[in-house]
Write a protein that holds these residues in place. Structure first.
Motif, PDB file in Angstrom:
ATOM      1  N   ASP A 187      -5.122  -3.619  -6.541  1.00  0.00           N
ATOM      2  CA  ASP A 187      -5.827  -4.902  -6.538  1.00  0.00           C
ATOM      3  C   ASP A 187      -6.237  -5.323  -7.942  1.00  0.00           C
ATOM      4  OD1 ASP A 187      -7.287  -6.931  -4.634  1.00  0.00           O
ATOM      5  OD2 ASP A 187      -8.715  -6.403  -6.193  1.00  0.00           O
ATOM      6  N   TYR A 188      -6.660  -4.370  -8.770  1.00  0.00           N
ATOM      7  CA  TYR A 188      -7.175  -4.691 -10.105  1.00  0.00           C
ATOM      8  C   TYR A 188      -6.162  -4.404 -11.217  1.00  0.00           C
ATOM      9  CZ  TYR A 188     -11.794  -5.428  -8.118  1.00  0.00           C
ATOM     10  OH  TYR A 188     -12.853  -5.918  -7.401  1.00  0.00           O
ATOM     11  N   LEU A 189      -4.889  -4.267 -10.840  1.00  0.00           N
ATOM     12  CA  LEU A 189      -3.866  -3.900 -11.815  1.00  0.00           C
ATOM     13  C   LEU A 189      -3.736  -4.930 -12.935  1.00  0.00           C
ATOM     14  CD1 LEU A 189      -1.978  -1.539 -12.197  1.00  0.00           C
ATOM     15  CD2 LEU A 189      -0.212  -2.787 -10.961  1.00  0.00           C
ATOM     16  N   VAL A 190      -3.932  -6.204 -12.618  1.00  0.00           N
ATOM     17  CA  VAL A 190      -3.818  -7.258 -13.628  1.00  0.00           C
ATOM     18  C   VAL A 190      -5.140  -7.473 -14.350  1.00  0.00           C
ATOM     19  CG1 VAL A 190      -3.395  -9.727 -13.983  1.00  0.00           C
ATOM     20  CG2 VAL A 190      -1.933  -8.417 -12.436  1.00  0.00           C
ATOM     21  N   ALA A 191      -6.238  -7.553 -13.587  1.00  0.00           N
ATOM     22  CA  ALA A 191      -7.543  -7.865 -14.190  1.00  0.00           C
ATOM     23  C   ALA A 191      -8.061  -6.725 -15.075  1.00  0.00           C
ATOM     24  CB  ALA A 191      -8.551  -8.183 -13.086  1.00  0.00           C
ATOM     25  N   GLN A 363       1.254   5.714  12.738  1.00  0.00           N
ATOM     26  CA  GLN A 363       1.788   4.365  12.945  1.00  0.00           C
ATOM     27  C   GLN A 363       0.787   3.312  12.483  1.00  0.00           C
ATOM     28  OE1 GLN A 363       1.517   2.850  16.840  1.00  0.00           O
ATOM     29  NE2 GLN A 363       3.291   1.506  16.690  1.00  0.00           N
ATOM     30  N   ALA A 364      -0.469   3.506  12.870  1.00  0.00           N
ATOM     31  CA  ALA A 364      -1.499   2.538  12.508  1.00  0.00           C
ATOM     32  C   ALA A 364      -1.769   2.538  11.014  1.00  0.00           C
ATOM     33  CB  ALA A 364      -2.782   2.839  13.284  1.00  0.00           C
ATOM     34  N   VAL A 365      -1.834   3.722  10.397  1.00  0.00           N
ATOM     35  CA  VAL A 365      -2.198   3.781   8.980  1.00  0.00           C
ATOM     36  C   VAL A 365      -1.081   3.212   8.107  1.00  0.00           C
ATOM     37  CG1 VAL A 365      -1.344   6.088   8.341  1.00  0.00           C
ATOM     38  CG2 VAL A 365      -3.418   5.202   7.283  1.00  0.00           C
ATOM     39  N   THR A 366       0.185   3.436   8.487  1.00  0.00           N
ATOM     40  CA  THR A 366       1.275   2.863   7.696  1.00  0.00           C
ATOM     41  C   THR A 366       1.297   1.345   7.834  1.00  0.00           C
ATOM     42  OG1 THR A 366       2.798   3.318   9.530  1.00  0.00           O
ATOM     43  CG2 THR A 366       2.749   4.889   7.728  1.00  0.00           C
ATOM     44  N   ARG A 367       1.005   0.854   9.039  1.00  0.00           N
ATOM     45  CA  ARG A 367       0.966  -0.595   9.246  1.00  0.00           C
ATOM     46  C   ARG A 367      -0.127  -1.228   8.380  1.00  0.00           C
ATOM     47  NH1 ARG A 367      -0.253  -0.633  14.361  1.00  0.00           N
ATOM     48  NH2 ARG A 367      -2.473  -1.042  14.136  1.00  0.00           N
ATOM     49  N   VAL A 368      -1.338  -0.693   8.475  1.00  0.00           N
ATOM     50  CA  VAL A 368      -2.450  -1.293   7.740  1.00  0.00           C
ATOM     51  C   VAL A 368      -2.345  -0.994   6.251  1.00  0.00           C
ATOM     52  CG1 VAL A 368      -4.958  -1.472   7.591  1.00  0.00           C
ATOM     53  CG2 VAL A 368      -3.874  -1.102   9.793  1.00  0.00           C
ATOM     54  N   PHE A 369      -1.783   0.166   5.886  1.00  0.00           N
ATOM     55  CA  PHE A 369      -1.567   0.466   4.470  1.00  0.00           C
ATOM     56  C   PHE A 369      -0.610  -0.563   3.865  1.00  0.00           C
ATOM     57  CE2 PHE A 369       0.822   2.547   1.045  1.00  0.00           C
ATOM     58  CZ  PHE A 369      -0.207   2.930   0.218  1.00  0.00           C
ATOM     59  N   GLY A 370       0.455  -0.885   4.593  1.00  0.00           N
ATOM     60  CA  GLY A 370       1.380  -1.908   4.123  1.00  0.00           C
ATOM     61  C   GLY A 370       0.699  -3.254   4.002  1.00  0.00           C
ATOM     62  N   GLN A 371      -0.071  -3.624   5.027  1.00  0.00           N
ATOM     63  CA  GLN A 371      -0.766  -4.912   5.002  1.00  0.00           C
ATOM     64  C   GLN A 371      -1.758  -4.979   3.838  1.00  0.00           C
ATOM     65  OE1 GLN A 371      -2.376  -4.780   8.969  1.00  0.00           O
ATOM     66  NE2 GLN A 371      -0.757  -6.035   9.824  1.00  0.00           N
ATOM     67  N   THR A 372      -2.534  -3.914   3.649  1.00  0.00           N
ATOM     68  CA  THR A 372      -3.544  -3.909   2.594  1.00  0.00           C
ATOM     69  C   THR A 372      -2.905  -3.895   1.215  1.00  0.00           C
ATOM     70  OG1 THR A 372      -4.959  -2.633   4.099  1.00  0.00           O
ATOM     71  CG2 THR A 372      -5.672  -2.800   1.825  1.00  0.00           C
ATOM     72  N   THR A 373      -1.795  -3.179   1.070  1.00  0.00           N
ATOM     73  CA  THR A 373      -1.072  -3.180  -0.194  1.00  0.00           C
ATOM     74  C   THR A 373      -0.573  -4.581  -0.528  1.00  0.00           C
ATOM     75  OG1 THR A 373      -0.363  -0.874   0.097  1.00  0.00           O
ATOM     76  CG2 THR A 373       0.908  -2.221  -1.431  1.00  0.00           C
ATOM     77  N   GLY A 374      -0.001  -5.250   0.467  1.00  0.00           N
ATOM     78  CA  GLY A 374       0.463  -6.617   0.248  1.00  0.00           C
ATOM     79  C   GLY A 374      -0.663  -7.543  -0.158  1.00  0.00           C
ATOM     80  N   ALA A 375      -1.803  -7.450   0.534  1.00  0.00           N
ATOM     81  CA  ALA A 375      -2.950  -8.309   0.215  1.00  0.00           C
ATOM     82  C   ALA A 375      -3.519  -7.984  -1.162  1.00  0.00           C
ATOM     83  CB  ALA A 375      -4.028  -8.148   1.280  1.00  0.00           C
ATOM     84  N   ALA A 376      -3.568  -6.693  -1.521  1.00  0.00           N
ATOM     85  CA  ALA A 376      -4.103  -6.301  -2.830  1.00  0.00           C
ATOM     86  C   ALA A 376      -3.234  -6.835  -3.961  1.00  0.00           C
ATOM     87  CB  ALA A 376      -4.209  -4.779  -2.913  1.00  0.00           C
ATOM     88  N   LEU A 377      -1.929  -6.791  -3.794  1.00  0.00           N
ATOM     89  CA  LEU A 377      -1.030  -7.312  -4.821  1.00  0.00           C
ATOM     90  C   LEU A 377      -1.152  -8.826  -4.947  1.00  0.00           C
ATOM     91  CD1 LEU A 377       2.139  -5.102  -4.260  1.00  0.00           C
ATOM     92  CD2 LEU A 377       0.547  -5.039  -6.184  1.00  0.00           C
ATOM     93  N   VAL A 378      -1.420  -9.502  -3.843  1.00  0.00           N
ATOM     94  CA  VAL A 378      -1.656 -10.948  -3.904  1.00  0.00           C
ATOM     95  C   VAL A 378      -2.940 -11.234  -4.682  1.00  0.00           C
ATOM     96  CG1 VAL A 378      -2.181 -13.010  -2.536  1.00  0.00           C
ATOM     97  CG2 VAL A 378      -0.360 -11.475  -1.821  1.00  0.00           C
TER      98      VAL A 378
END
Length: 423
Positions: A187-191, A363-378
Motif C-alpha cells: 500500500d505504501y510502496l509509492v508514498a 480458499q478464503a485467505v487466498t481470495r481476500v489476500f488477492g482482493q486486498t493486494t489489488g486494493a493496496a496497489l490501487v
C-alpha cells in the motif's frame, strides 16, 4: 456497496482518495490476517460458535460505521466489521464440503457463487440508490435486516465434528503479522518506498520461519502440508491473481467512471452491477461445464475475458455510450464467473474431506489476500497520481488478469504433460 460510495465518503469527511481507500483496505486487511486463525479455531470449538461470534462482530462494526464522525473512527469500525466477516467467511469452504456429496459439489459451489454474485449486483444498486436520496451512513444501517435473517437461519448449519488439539496462538499471531506487513508494504510502496520495502522484506522472512515451524506440526494453523498438492497450489495461484484483478478493477472504477466519464453515482452503481450480474449468469453454466471441461481451460478463458474487458474500459473514448460500457462490465463478470466455480471446485476437492476446514480457510485467505493486494496497489496508484490514479488502478487489474491467464496456461500444460485431465 462501500466501493461505490468511496468518492462520496471522501467528500463528506473531507479526505483524499488515497486515504478513503483505507475504508476498504482496513476491512480487507483485517479479514485476510484473521481468516486462517478463525478457520483453525472453528475446527477446534465448532463452526456454529465461530459463525455466531462473527455475526455479532459484523453487526457491531456496521452500526459503529454508520455512526462514525471521522475517517479514523470509520476505519476502526471497519476493522471490527472485518473481524466479524472473517469469522464467517472462513467457514464456507468447509461447510460446502460437508453439505454436498462429491457428485453435487460442483453444483453447490455454483449455487454459492451465484448467490454471492447476485448480492454483489444488489449491493452497488442499493448503495447508489441510497447515495442519491440520503447519506452514505444508511448503507451500513441497511445491513441490519440481513443480519437478523442470518441469525434466525443460523441454527440450520450442519454440526461438524471438532478436532482434539490445542489452538496455536503463536502461529495465529505470526501469520497475521506476516500477511499484514506484506499488504501494508504494498500500500505504501509509492508514498514511503524504503519503509514499505522493509515491511515486505520482514514479511518474507517471517513467512519462511512460519512455513518451517508449521511443517513440523500435524494439523498446523497454516496448512503448509496441503501445499504439497500440485492441484491445490495451481488453484491457489489462479485464485490470488483473479481476485486481485477483480478488486483492483472494482476499487478504481467508481473514481474512473465519475472523474473521467463524468457519470453520477446512480449511473455508476448500475454500471458496476453489470459485472456481478455477468458472474451470476455464468456461475450455473460454469458449474455444469466443470464436470466435463478441464479446469485450466475454463479459468484461462475467464481470465482472458476479464483482461479484455478492463483494457477496453481504459482504451475507449469518454464519449462511448453507456450500453457499451455496460457490455464491457458484463464481459468482465462473465469471465470471472467462468473462472470462479471450476477453480473453487478444484481447490476444495484437492485435499481430504477431513481437512475441509483447513482447505476452506486457505480458499478464503487466498481470495481476500488477492482482493486486498489489488486494493493496496490501487492505493499506491492514487498516491503516485491523484489525477491518473484510477487509470493506473485499472491497469493493475488488467495486469493481474493477464497473470491469471498465464497461470492457467501453465496449469493446462502441466496437466497435459502429467496425463491429468485438470478436473
Amino acid at each position: 456497496m462501500v466501493n461505490v460510495a468511496l468518492p462520496t465518503i471522501a467528500q463528506s469527511l473531507q479526505v483524499e482518495a488515497a486515504t478513503v481507500i483505507w475504508v476498504v483496505n482496513a476491512y480487507g486487511l483485517t479479514v485476510v490476517i484473521t481468516l486462517l486463525p478463525f478457520a483453525s479455531m472453528a475446527e477446534r470449538i465448532g463452526f456454529k460458535r465461530v459463525f455466531a461470534a462473527g455475526l455479532t462482530g459484523f453487526s457491531i462494526g456496521a452500526v459503529a460505521s454508520a455512526l462514525a464522525p471521522t475517517i479514523e473512527t470509520l476505519i476502526m469500525a471497519r476493522i471490527v466489521q472485518g473481524l466479524g466477516a472473517a469469522a464467517i467467511m472462513c467457514l464456507f469452504g468447509g461447510l460446502m464440503r460437508h453439505v454436498y456429496p462429491a457428485r453435487l459439489l460442483g453444483r453447490g459451489i455454483a449455487l454459492n457463487a451465484m448467490s454471492v454474485a447476485v448480492n454483489a449486483v444488489i449491493g452497488p444498486t442499493i448503495s447508489s440508490t441510497i447515495l442519491s436520496f440520503s447519506d452514505w451512513r444508511w448503507m451500513f444501517v441497511s445491513l441490519m435486516p440481513l443480519v437478523l435473517i442470518t441469525a434466525v437461519i443460523m441454527r440450520h448449519l450442519p454440526s461438524i465434528p471438532v478436532v482434539d488439539s490445542r489452538f496455536d496462538f503463536k502461529a495465529a499471531l505470526l501469520s497475521a503479522v506476516t500477511i499484514g506487513l506484506f499488504i501494508v508494504g504494498l500500500d505504501y510502496l509509492v508514498a514511503y518506498p524504503l519503509p514499505a520495502i522493509l515491511c515486505i522484506a520482514i514479511s518474507v522472512v517471517l513467512a519462511i520461519w512460519m512455513v518451517r515451524m508449521s511443517a513440523m506440526q500435524t494439523r498446523p494453523l497454516v496448512p503448509v502440508d496441503l501445499l504439497r498438492i500440485d492441484a491445490l497450489r495451481s488453484a491457489l495461484a489462479a485464485s490470488v491473481s483473479s481476485f486481485a484483478a477483480q478488486m483492483a478493477t472494482f476499487v478504481s472504477l467508481p473514481f474512473y467512471l465519475q472523474t473521467v466519464y463524468g457519470h453520477d453515482p446512480l449511473t455508476v452503481g448500475w454500471l458496476m452491477a453489470s459485472w456481478p450480474l455477468g458472474a451470476a449468469i455464468m456461475a450455473i453454466v460454469a458449474g455444469r461445464l466443470s464436470d466435463r471441461v478441464p479446469v485450466a481451460v475454463m479459468c484461462a478463458i475467464g481470465a482472458g475475458a476479464m483482461a479484455t474487458a478492463t483494457l477496453l474500459i481504459v482504451a475507449m473514448p469518454i464519449s462511448i455510450p453507456i450500453p457499451w460500457l455496460m457490455a464491457m462490465m458484463l464481459l468482465g463478470g462473465l469471465g470471472f464467473g467462468f473462472f470462479q466455480t471450476p477453480n473453487n471446485r478444484a481447490l476444495l476437492t484437492s485435499a481430504p474431506r477431513t481437512r475441509a476446514g483447513a482447505v476452506g480457510g486457505l480458499q478464503a485467505v487466498t481470495r481476500v489476500f488477492g482482493q486486498t493486494t489489488g486494493a493496496a496497489l490501487v492505493a499506491s496508484a492514487f498516491a503516485a497520481s491523484q489525477t491518473s490514479g484510477a487509470m493506473f488502478g485499472l491497469l493493475v487489474g488488467s495486469f493481474f488478469a493477464v497473470l491469471a491467464l498465464l497461470v492457467n496456461i501453465r496449469r493446462y500444460l502441466q496437466d497435459r504433460s502429467s496425463g491429468a485431465d485438470g478436473m
